[in-house]
Write a protein that holds these residues in place. Structure first.
Motif, PDB file in Angstrom:
ATOM      1  N   GLN A  72     -12.667   1.527 -20.793  1.00 59.95           N
ATOM      2  CA  GLN A  72     -12.527   2.309 -19.295  1.00 59.95           C
ATOM      3  C   GLN A  72     -11.805   1.226 -19.065  1.00 59.95           C
ATOM      4  O   GLN A  72     -11.296   0.373 -18.832  1.00 59.95           O
ATOM      5  N   LYS A  73     -11.053   1.846 -17.916  1.00 60.98           N
ATOM      6  CA  LYS A  73     -10.436   1.270 -16.779  1.00 60.98           C
ATOM      7  C   LYS A  73     -10.913   0.799 -15.611  1.00 60.98           C
ATOM      8  O   LYS A  73     -11.578   1.727 -14.490  1.00 60.98           O
ATOM      9  N   ILE A  74     -11.473  -0.275 -15.340  1.00 56.86           N
ATOM     10  CA  ILE A  74     -11.991  -0.779 -14.068  1.00 56.86           C
ATOM     11  C   ILE A  74     -10.956  -1.071 -12.526  1.00 56.86           C
ATOM     12  O   ILE A  74     -11.956  -0.615 -11.811  1.00 56.86           O
ATOM     13  N   LYS A  75      -9.975  -1.581 -12.922  1.00 59.96           N
ATOM     14  CA  LYS A  75      -9.698  -2.035 -11.960  1.00 59.96           C
ATOM     15  C   LYS A  75      -8.308  -2.049 -12.526  1.00 59.96           C
ATOM     16  O   LYS A  75      -7.955  -2.927 -13.417  1.00 59.96           O
ATOM     17  N   LEU A  76      -7.506  -1.287 -11.614  1.00 60.26           N
ATOM     18  CA  LEU A  76      -5.460  -1.430 -12.101  1.00 60.26           C
ATOM     19  C   LEU A  76      -4.615  -1.525 -10.719  1.00 60.26           C
ATOM     20  O   LEU A  76      -5.436  -0.955  -9.483  1.00 60.26           O
ATOM     21  N   THR A  77      -4.009  -2.496 -10.016  1.00 59.65           N
ATOM     22  CA  THR A  77      -3.804  -2.858  -9.033  1.00 59.65           C
ATOM     23  C   THR A  77      -2.342  -3.221  -8.770  1.00 59.65           C
ATOM     24  O   THR A  77      -1.914  -4.436  -9.794  1.00 59.65           O
ATOM     25  N   THR A  78      -1.419  -2.924  -7.883  1.00 54.30           N
ATOM     26  CA  THR A  78      -0.249  -3.668  -8.116  1.00 54.30           C
ATOM     27  C   THR A  78      -0.319  -4.661  -6.645  1.00 54.30           C
ATOM     28  O   THR A  78       0.782  -5.114  -6.210  1.00 54.30           O
ATOM     29  N   GLU A  79      -1.463  -4.528  -5.914  1.00 52.34           N
ATOM     30  CA  GLU A  79      -1.279  -4.970  -4.821  1.00 52.34           C
ATOM     31  C   GLU A  79      -1.427  -6.710  -4.752  1.00 52.34           C
ATOM     32  O   GLU A  79      -2.845  -7.067  -5.270  1.00 52.34           O
ATOM     33  N   ARG A 112       1.067  -1.395   0.143  1.00 53.59           N
ATOM     34  CA  ARG A 112       0.403   0.100   0.101  1.00 53.59           C
ATOM     35  C   ARG A 112       0.490   1.246  -0.104  1.00 53.59           C
ATOM     36  O   ARG A 112       0.547   2.483  -0.607  1.00 53.59           O
TER      37      ARG A 112
END
Length: 154
Positions: free
Chosen positions: A144-151, A18
């Motif tokens: 459309q970007k719905i979700k982008l995470t590096t976690e 985080r």
């Protein structure tokens, strides 16, 4: 082989995913350890390769990389020389953020950034399509970007 992580290691990893800039005192407080054992655990996670590196996540809109495109690539063959030539060339292209060797329909899947569609088109013409061994390219444009995470789910 995955490392056997205990609950404290997992809390450390979640907290650092985080915010990789957490000071050890704050990290120790968040995971319920005193600072010295917390720092020791972080160093062990780093030495074991669980924590590979620390990075800053940059807002692509602020640095002229406003669009993300996905490019499916077909090569003329899957022999070692053709694949190596392609992967070596792609590693030199900073617009390519990810390159995955695929099982299935295409040979590779790329994630590419560009300032706009014309900039991508020029990149495709001048770089991707000129890599020896590239037979075909298909570009997918996300709406459309719905979700982008590096976690990672730890």
């Amino acid at each position: 082989m995955p490392l056997n992580l205990d609950a404290i290691d997992r809390r450390i990893l979640r907290a650092l995913q985080r915010d990789g800039r957490l000071q050890n005192l704050e990290l120790a407080r968040q995971v319920g350890l005193s600072p010295s054992p917390c720092l020791r655990r972080v160093r062990l996670l780093e030495e074991a390769g669980v924590i590979e590196r620390y990075v800053a996540l940059v807002n692509p809109l602020k640095v002229d990389a406003a669009i993300t495109l996905f490019v499916r690539v077909w090569l003329t063959g899957q022999d070692e020389e053709t694949v190596d030539r392609f992967t070596d060339a792609v590693r030199e292209l900073p617009q390519v953020l990810e390159c995955h060797l695929m099982a299935g329909d295409c040979d590779f899947l790329l994630r590419v950034v560009a300032s706009d569609l014309e900039a991508y088109r020029q990149f495709q013409i001048k770089h991707l399509a000129r890599i020896k061994g590239v037979q075909n390219l298909k570009t997918e444009i996300p709406m459309q970007k719905i979700k982008l995470t590096t976690e990672l789910p730890i």
